[in-house]
Design a protein around this motif. Structure first.
Motif, mmCIF file in Angstrom:
data_model
loop_
_atom_site.group_PDB
_atom_site.id
_atom_site.type_symbol
_atom_site.label_atom_id
_atom_site.label_comp_id
_atom_site.label_asym_id
_atom_site.label_seq_id
_atom_site.Cartn_x
_atom_site.Cartn_y
_atom_site.Cartn_z
ATOM 1 N N ALA A 164 14.797 -4.953 -0.880
ATOM 2 C CA ALA A 164 13.905 -5.422 0.178
ATOM 3 C C ALA A 164 12.597 -5.899 -0.435
ATOM 4 N N LEU A 165 12.230 -7.126 -0.137
ATOM 5 C CA LEU A 165 10.989 -7.700 -0.628
ATOM 6 C C LEU A 165 9.922 -7.559 0.450
ATOM 7 N N SER A 166 8.794 -7.050 0.070
ATOM 8 C CA SER A 166 7.725 -6.866 1.032
ATOM 9 C C SER A 166 7.122 -8.209 1.415
ATOM 10 N N GLU A 167 6.866 -8.383 2.699
ATOM 11 C CA GLU A 167 6.183 -9.578 3.146
ATOM 12 C C GLU A 167 4.672 -9.452 3.005
ATOM 13 N N ASP A 168 4.218 -8.309 2.570
ATOM 14 C CA ASP A 168 2.794 -8.049 2.430
ATOM 15 C C ASP A 168 2.335 -8.495 1.041
ATOM 16 N N ASN A 169 1.519 -9.520 0.992
ATOM 17 C CA ASN A 169 1.034 -10.010 -0.290
ATOM 18 C C ASN A 169 -0.070 -9.131 -0.884
ATOM 19 N N TYR A 170 -0.546 -8.148 -0.116
ATOM 20 C CA TYR A 170 -1.643 -7.306 -0.562
ATOM 21 C C TYR A 170 -1.245 -5.845 -0.418
ATOM 22 N N PRO A 171 -0.412 -5.326 -1.308
ATOM 23 C CA PRO A 171 -0.028 -3.916 -1.184
ATOM 24 C C PRO A 171 -1.200 -2.996 -1.514
ATOM 25 N N ILE A 172 -1.201 -1.816 -0.896
ATOM 26 C CA ILE A 172 -2.172 -0.796 -1.278
ATOM 27 C C ILE A 172 -1.798 -0.286 -2.659
ATOM 28 N N VAL A 173 -2.772 -0.228 -3.550
ATOM 29 C CA VAL A 173 -2.486 0.216 -4.913
ATOM 30 C C VAL A 173 -3.415 1.373 -5.268
ATOM 31 N N SER A 174 -2.989 2.154 -6.248
ATOM 32 C CA SER A 174 -3.783 3.273 -6.714
ATOM 33 C C SER A 174 -4.969 2.757 -7.525
#
Length: 400
Positions: free
Chosen positions: A328-338
């Motif tokens: 599954a590819l995320s449609e969110d181009n801005y994932p929350i990152v650590s």
């Protein structure tokens, strides 16, 4: 849930400064969350001892401008304590001057800016420069409601303004005509809220307290991209940028900091993110859909100021019954990152970058400049909060 590996959290509060976080923003954290209050004046040693006695490992909270240099010293005395945000991340909180240094280092676009520590040098520049110019109070929450930002159209106006306000340093920017500015708030480098601020007809200030209007629709992707770039440069767990949209089509950073007015549900999201981040994934990462603000922004601000613990469901993915496997590819181009801290030396040590206090002042300067310096001395000595700082972290304040 096992809490044996969770760090001991503390919330940083300061007398006379409204609180950004509360324990309720960290709903579900199983261990006791301590609080420590800094009382200004000569409270540094007592504060350090209280943090040590309570065995706090992570101290969370914004530091107002007039306490920033003191907390630089405190952080050095507490090397085993992680400050969130770090003192380096909060470098831009202290002054417009620091925002300029930060943006110049990371090649982030800003309006052309000149900073002077000698009034005579500023006066000489103002006699020959082009107008209009913007003059800002650099130190502290200087854009509070737009009341410390001034447009001058000639040398006489600039000289009169500086004689009256006695701003130090003298902070000047080219006036860049803009159609609007956009505030973007980020958590873990992900945009979680964004809105336009548009000036009233015939005016140039966009602050709502000055008659500007707000709307949440159709924030351009390139604005979000720039905000993410700035957040990453600051290594910020949470962050906000004010981005000018010039009539020339260019984007420029006006403000950026960890101290900003935020609705309660956004501070809840920050708390959820920090719990996930500090627990090595024991807590669930909040799901914050991109452009959520377009729908939430349709609600009355009076409702948004009371809403808590907003959650969103994730997109439904259909099951399969034939042994297929899908990535599954995320449609969110801005994932929350650590946002793990980078060990090593300070990025913005005060010995180098606290130019406001460390600049070798020319004692033979003219009286207007000396008055400016005296104003700065009054602010920087004694370690006391300004009236604006008492409001800058207000949990109930609508974003301005």
């Amino acid at each position: 849930m096992s809490n044996s590996r969770l760090p001991k959290l503390g919330l940083l509060y300061l007398d006379h400064v409204l609180r950004f976080f509360d324990k309720s923003n960290f709903k579900g954290w199983p261990n006791t969350i301590e609080t420590v209050v800094y009382h200004w004046g000569h409270d540094k040693n007592r504060f350090i001892e209280e943090v040590k006695q309570k065995k706090i490992e992570v101290l969370i909270g914004n530091i107002p401008a007039t306490a920033y240099e003191t907390f630089r010293q405190i952080a050095r005395e507490l090397p085993e304590v992680r400050f969130i945000p770090s003192l380096d991340t909060q470098f831009s909180n202290k002054s417009k001057e620091n925002v300029t240094h930060f943006c110049e280092k990371y090649q982030i676009p800003i309006p052309p800016t000149d900073i002077f520590y000698e009034y005579a040098e500023a006066e000489a520049f103002l006699k020959t420069t082009t107008y209009p110019k913007i003059i800002k109070k650099s130190y502290g929450p200087s854009n509070y409601g737009g009341y410390f930002v001034h447009k001058v159209d000639n040398f006489q106006e600039a000289k009169a303004l500086l004689a009256e306000k006695k701003y130090y340093p003298v902070y000047l920017q080219n006036f860049v005509p803009m159609s609007a500015d956009i505030r973007v708030m980020l958590i873990g480098h992900k945009p979680v809220c964004a809105f336009w601020r548009r000036p009233p007809e015939g005016d140039w200030l966009t602050n709502t307290s000055q008659g500007g209007s707000m709307d949440y629709q159709d924030v351009p992707k390139e604005v979000l991209d720039l905000a993410v770039q700035v957040s990453k440069a600051a290594k910020a767990e949470y962050w906000a940028c004010d981005i000018a949209v010039g009539i020339d089509g260019k984007l420029r950073i006006l403000e950026c900091a960890t101290a900003f007015a935020a609705f309660p549900y956004i501070r809840d999201w920050i708390g959820q993110y920090l719990m996930w981040h500090l627990s090595d994934g024991q807590f669930k990462l909040p799901n914050i859909p991109l452009y959520n603000w377009e729908e939430l922004g349709k609600m009355s601000a009076s409702i948004l100021r009371t809403m808590r613990y907003i959650t969103f469901g994730r997109k439904y993915f259909p099951s399969c019954d034939s042994g297929e496997t899908f990535t599954a590819l995320s449609e969110d181009n801005y994932p929350i990152v650590s946002t793990n801290p980078i060990p090593g030396a300070e990025e913005w040590p005060s010995e180098v970058w606290n130019r406001q206090d460390n600049y070798p002042r020319n004692q033979s300067s003219t009286s207007p400049r000396q008055a400016t310096m005296q104003s700065a001395d009054t602010q920087s000595q004694g370690d006391v909060p300004s009236a604006e700082e008492a409001d800058e972290s207000s949990p109930q304040q609508q974003p301005d």
